[in-house]
Design an enzyme around this catalytic site. Structure first.
Site, PDB file in Angstrom:
ATOM      1  N   HIS A  76       0.827  -1.215   0.000  1.00  0.00           N
ATOM      2  CA  HIS A  76       0.000   0.000   0.000  1.00  0.00           C
ATOM      3  C   HIS A  76       0.865   1.271   0.000  1.00  0.00           C
ATOM      4  CE1 HIS A  76      -3.916  -2.061   0.890  1.00  0.00           C
ATOM      5  NE2 HIS A  76      -3.115  -2.948   1.433  1.00  0.00           N
ATOM      6  N   ASN A 149     -10.313  -2.729   2.751  1.00  0.00           N
ATOM      7  CA  ASN A 149     -10.025  -2.768   1.315  1.00  0.00           C
ATOM      8  C   ASN A 149     -11.312  -2.537   0.534  1.00  0.00           C
ATOM      9  OD1 ASN A 149      -7.261  -3.256   1.401  1.00  0.00           O
ATOM     10  ND2 ASN A 149      -7.462  -5.475   1.202  1.00  0.00           N
TER      11      ASN A 149
HETATM   12 FE1  HDE Z   1      -2.402  -4.840   5.454  1.00  0.00          FE
HETATM   13  N1  HDE Z   1      -0.578  -4.021   5.887  1.00  0.00           N
HETATM   14  N2  HDE Z   1      -1.745  -6.641   6.082  1.00  0.00           N
HETATM   15  N3  HDE Z   1      -4.184  -5.705   4.944  1.00  0.00           N
HETATM   16  N4  HDE Z   1      -3.069  -3.072   4.836  1.00  0.00           N
HETATM   17  C1  HDE Z   1      -0.215  -2.738   5.720  1.00  0.00           C
HETATM   18  O1  HDE Z   1       0.882  -1.481   7.354  1.00  0.00           O
HETATM   19  C2  HDE Z   1      -0.609  -6.864   6.779  1.00  0.00           C
HETATM   20  C3  HDE Z   1      -4.541  -7.004   5.124  1.00  0.00           C
HETATM   21  C4  HDE Z   1      -4.339  -2.760   4.456  1.00  0.00           C
HETATM   22  O2  HDE Z   1      -3.153   3.505   4.087  1.00  0.00           O
HETATM   23  C5  HDE Z   1       1.112  -2.411   6.327  1.00  0.00           C
HETATM   24  O3  HDE Z   1       1.216   0.685   7.856  1.00  0.00           O
HETATM   25  C6  HDE Z   1      -0.532  -8.247   7.196  1.00  0.00           C
HETATM   26  C7  HDE Z   1      -5.953  -7.173   4.970  1.00  0.00           C
HETATM   27  C8  HDE Z   1      -4.428  -1.364   4.107  1.00  0.00           C
HETATM   28  O4  HDE Z   1      -1.488   3.296   5.482  1.00  0.00           O
HETATM   29  C9  HDE Z   1       1.547  -3.747   6.940  1.00  0.00           C
HETATM   30  C10 HDE Z   1      -1.653  -8.846   6.719  1.00  0.00           C
HETATM   31  C11 HDE Z   1      -6.438  -5.919   4.689  1.00  0.00           C
HETATM   32  C12 HDE Z   1      -3.149  -0.848   4.316  1.00  0.00           C
HETATM   33  C13 HDE Z   1       0.388  -4.650   6.604  1.00  0.00           C
HETATM   34  C14 HDE Z   1      -2.413  -7.831   6.024  1.00  0.00           C
HETATM   35  C15 HDE Z   1      -5.324  -5.029   4.671  1.00  0.00           C
HETATM   36  C16 HDE Z   1      -2.329  -1.937   4.781  1.00  0.00           C
HETATM   37  C17 HDE Z   1       2.076  -1.715   5.418  1.00  0.00           C
HETATM   38  C18 HDE Z   1      -2.052 -10.300   6.860  1.00  0.00           C
HETATM   39  C19 HDE Z   1      -7.887  -5.524   4.381  1.00  0.00           C
HETATM   40  C20 HDE Z   1      -2.685   0.567   4.053  1.00  0.00           C
HETATM   41  C21 HDE Z   1       2.179  -0.293   5.937  1.00  0.00           C
HETATM   42  C22 HDE Z   1      -2.255 -10.726   8.210  1.00  0.00           C
HETATM   43  C23 HDE Z   1      -8.769  -5.750   5.508  1.00  0.00           C
HETATM   44  C24 HDE Z   1      -2.931   1.465   5.235  1.00  0.00           C
HETATM   45  C25 HDE Z   1       1.385  -0.264   7.128  1.00  0.00           C
HETATM   46  C26 HDE Z   1      -2.488   2.868   4.909  1.00  0.00           C
HETATM   47  C27 HDE Z   1      -0.982  -1.799   5.137  1.00  0.00           C
HETATM   48  C28 HDE Z   1       0.352  -5.918   7.014  1.00  0.00           C
HETATM   49  C29 HDE Z   1      -3.638  -8.116   5.348  1.00  0.00           C
HETATM   50  C30 HDE Z   1      -5.489  -3.638   4.365  1.00  0.00           C
HETATM   51  C31 HDE Z   1       2.879  -4.289   6.508  1.00  0.00           C
HETATM   52  C32 HDE Z   1       0.609  -8.858   7.989  1.00  0.00           C
HETATM   53  C33 HDE Z   1      -6.749  -8.477   5.145  1.00  0.00           C
HETATM   54  C34 HDE Z   1      -5.655  -0.620   3.611  1.00  0.00           C
HETATM   55  O5  HDE Z   1       1.668  -3.637   8.324  1.00  0.00           O
END
Ligand code: HDE
Length: 694
Positions: A76, A149
């Site tokens: 993202h 999302n």
């Molecule tokens: Fe994320 N995700 N994600 N994700 N995600 C990040 O956090 C992660 C997941 C989502 O505008 C990171 O600050 C793991 C689902 C959005 O700043 C990180 C897993 C959904 C955003 C991270 C998931 C999301 C992130 C990267 C599996 C929808 C952007 C930078 C367990 C419900 C937020 C940060 C923004 C961002 C990890 C799965 C949505 C690396 C480990 C499911 C919208 O922490």
């Protein structure tokens, strides 16, 4: 500086205002406040001599420049933010003790960041991808981050697979290609070895992966969360954002071209809409499920690859979010905002979804590297508007100055303060848990295909065509044939016809049929079932040249503006054109600086000389042909219809869908009304466009 049409400032706006830096009319200083004599010439021994180490301004200026970059988000990375507020329609106190959901008179400040997932910070907006939809609610009880999302499911069921999934999705590690695209071997290799991904993959192959605008896409909390009320009763909840402007998409060829013509397409649209006072609005809805009912669905509510069909559990609208202010500074706000899934307020709780649990660690952890230490919650955009008091201290960039007081608990030096709130504080839901420590997936997570089948069954014919074309495109970029073959073997489990149609396009064996399609569907999933909406924010190109009939331009422009659409006059050159009646019409853009893909609809007005000039201009003819190919509304008035002929567009039957014409005797309100309704219809995908050379 705030946006022109901002509503009354929220408590967050007021808090941020105190950090705002205004350089206008000020003397330049160093970071230490020392007035600067000259910032264009370094201090040298003689005008042509060596630069002196003594020049502290040079050293500070270069040092600050050298360290301007921070690591981009690991996923993202590309995003766009906006401020606004959220307001609940009526008290939800019977369901949750979250105070911001109890009082309809309270406007809770929010900051939203929309994003793509795969690409780097500078990648294009309109790639085929999931979009992030992250909202920080600055409530009176602290920050609640709903990090969702635009698709309601996820690729994997257990967070421990996330690093593998993202490695496979991102550019391949040997050569860092392709950028911001899933159309490559490692992505398809991984997903075809992880069949749990099949439901999300079919969403990714659908037009949902190509939103026309951030204001025209749905959002989902994805996981099952809990509401917890004052009596401690918990209700499972799924969060949904529904855009007031409707859910609309680009078509794939258009999206690819937009990526070159305007890589900032979605970002620009968000920015421009807010500046113009066309504030994006979303309705927040919830699906509520009693815990006792959780087993009735035939799938597990803790499984993030599943949706609860809206026909089974309706989405109850609970409030509205308005995005009404652009950030003052991209880095300070949009880049530094730190969403953390762990940020919940009393009344909202977690479930045992293993994806959610892994996320509770990841978001807090990643900010340490990204924002350079543990004090990121003190960065203005991240600060709660609720007061913050504890004994956490020190570390890089600690802002507050705890004044002569105890830094431990319990203490008698500072009257025991700050004191935990007890049951008035955040109380974790006292779920009873027990079980052996094992690394195992529950049986209830085992069905990987039936909801993908339901999604496929729910699509209209044109949506199905787009999905097949998307699989063919993506798999056509996969070099290893065995991976292509493995994917179609999965597709046959979703629907045999789908698998055969894809196989035919990618040079692999059509797989054998395995079982029957269950024929279940959820009409709410199809964009074809979403009714036409207003034309607010839609961009309309009006192609003009000298000799244009002003009477077929001006009333249309006025009518479109009155409905908050964005008409623009395009001509061969910037400046103005002289209309047939001698009047002057200002040109908004030279046509060569734009492209049809940057507009939602195209009109060619009346005027014989103008139409002749336009039909002799290959750029204008291509403009019309391409808009037609991309299923967009087209309007031709009088002689303007020459462009239809010049572009070799078909006529009759479905070929005329979305094409509005008027005779050359000026513009009747009939044409204007019909054209506006057509724009609201967005796209006319039933047109026969394969033969159009554009
Ligand atoms: Fe994320 N995700 N994600 N994700 N995600 C990040 O956090 C992660 C997941 C989502 O505008 C990171 O600050 C793991 C689902 C959005 O700043 C990180 C897993 C959904 C955003 C991270 C998931 C999301 C992130 C990267 C599996 C929808 C952007 C930078 C367990 C419900 C937020 C940060 C923004 C961002 C990890 C799965 C949505 C690396 C480990 C499911 C919208 O922490």
């Amino acid at each position: 500086m705030s946006s022109p049409r901002q509503n009354s400032p929220t408590s967050k706006d007021e808090q941020l205002a105190s950090y705002r830096l205004d350089n206008r009319g000020k003397v330049m200083t160093t970071d230490q406040g020392i007035p600067v004599q000259d910032t264009d010439n370094s201090l040298k021994a003689g005008a042509r001599g060596p630069t002196l180490l003594e020049d502290f301004h040079l050293r500070e200026k270069i040092m600050r420049f050298d360290h301007e970059r921070i690591p981009e988000r690991v996923v993202h990375a590309r995003g766009s933010g906006a401020h606004g507020y959220f307001q609940v329609y009526e008290s939800l106190a019977e369901l949750t003790c979250a105070e911001f959901l109890a009082d309809p008179s309270v406007r809770t400040p929010v900051f939203v960041r929309f994003s793509t997932v795969q690409g780097s910070r500078g990648s294009a907006d309109t790639v085929r991808d999931v979009r992030g939809f992250a909202t920080k609610f600055y409530t009176g009880q602290g920050n609640f981050d709903l990090v969702g999302n635009n698709m309601p499911v996820f690729f994997i069921q257990d967070g421990i697979k996330f690093p593998d999934f993202v490695h496979a999705l991102k550019p391949e590690p040997y050569h860092e290609m392709p950028q911001a695209a899933s159309a490559h071997d490692s992505f398809w290799d991984f997903v075809s070895l992880a069949p749990e991904s099949m439901h999300h993959v079919i969403w990714l192959m659908s037009d949902r992966a190509l939103p026309r605008s951030f204001a025209m896409m749905q959002g989902f909390g994805v996981h099952t969360f809990r509401f917890i009320n004052a009596q401690g009763t918990s209700t499972f909840v799924k969060f949904h954002w529904k855009p007031v402007l409707g859910t609309h998409s680009l078509v794939w060829d258009e999206a690819q071209k937009v990526a070159g013509k305007d890589p900032d397409f979605n970002r620009r649209d968000l920015w421009d809409s807010i500046e113009a006072g066309n504030f994006p609005e979303f309705e927040l809805g919830v699906q509520l499920i009693d815990e006792a009912d959780a087993d009735r669905f035939g799938f597990d509510l803790l499984d993030v690859t599943k949706i609860i069909p809206e026909e089974e559990v309706p989405v109850r609208p609970i409030g509205r979010m308005v995005l009404n202010r652009n950030p003052d500074n991209f880095f300070a706000e949009t880049e530094q905002v730190a969403f953390c899934v762990q940020n919940v307020v009393p009344g909202i709780g977690f479930t045992d979804d293993p994806m959610l649990q892994a996320r509770l660690f990841s978001y807090l952890d990643t900010q340490l590297t990204r924002l350079g230490g543990p004090n990121f919650a003190q960065i203005p955009i991240n600060r709660p508007v609720a007061p913050m008091h504890n004994h956490q201290q020190d570390g890089f960039h600690a802002d507050p100055i705890p004044a002569r007081q105890a830094n431990y608990h319990p203490n008698s030096i500072s009257d025991g303060s700050p004191e935990p709130a007890g049951d008035a504080g955040y109380v974790h839901y006292p779920e009873i848990v027990q079980g052996p420590k094992i690394r195992k997936r529950p049986e209830s997570f085992a069905d990987h295909y039936s909801q993908a089948t339901m999604f496929w069954n729910s699509m209209s014919d044109w949506e199905k065509r787009h999905i097949v074309a998307a699989y063919r495109f993506e798999l056509g970029k996969v070099e290893r044939k065995h991976i292509r073959q493995r994917v179609v073997e999965h597709l046959t489990q979703i629907d045999h016809g789908l698998a055969v149609a894809v196989a035919e396009g990618i040079g692999v064996q059509a797989p054998a049929k395995v079982g029957e399609n269950h024929d279940r569907r959820s009409p709410a999933l199809s964009q074809a079932n979403m009714p036409p909406d207003s034309i607010k924010g839609r961009k309309v190109a009006i192609l003009v040249a000298d000799g244009v009939d002003a009477a077929s331009v001006t009333p249309l422009v006025d009518a479109l503006r009155a409905q908050h659409a964005v008409p623009e006059l395009l001509a061969a050159a910037d400046g103005a054109v002289t209309a047939a009646d001698g009047s002057t019409l200002p040109v908004d853009r030279a046509i060569t600086t734009m492209a049809s893909v940057l507009y939602d609809a195209v009109v060619v007005p009346d005027g014989v000389t103008a139409a002749e000039a336009l039909r002799a201009d290959g750029y204008a003819v291509h403009f019309v042909a391409e808009a037609y190919k991309h299923a967009k509304p087209l309007g031709f008035v009088g002689a303007g219809a020459q462009l239809w002929t010049a572009a070799h567009l078909p006529t009759g039957g479905t070929a005329d869908a979305g094409v509005v014409t008027a005779e050359g005797d000026g513009l009747g309100s009939q044409f204007i009304d019909a054209f506006i309704t057509t724009i609201a219809g967005h796209r006319f995908n039933e047109r026969p466009v394969d033969a159009i050379a554009a």
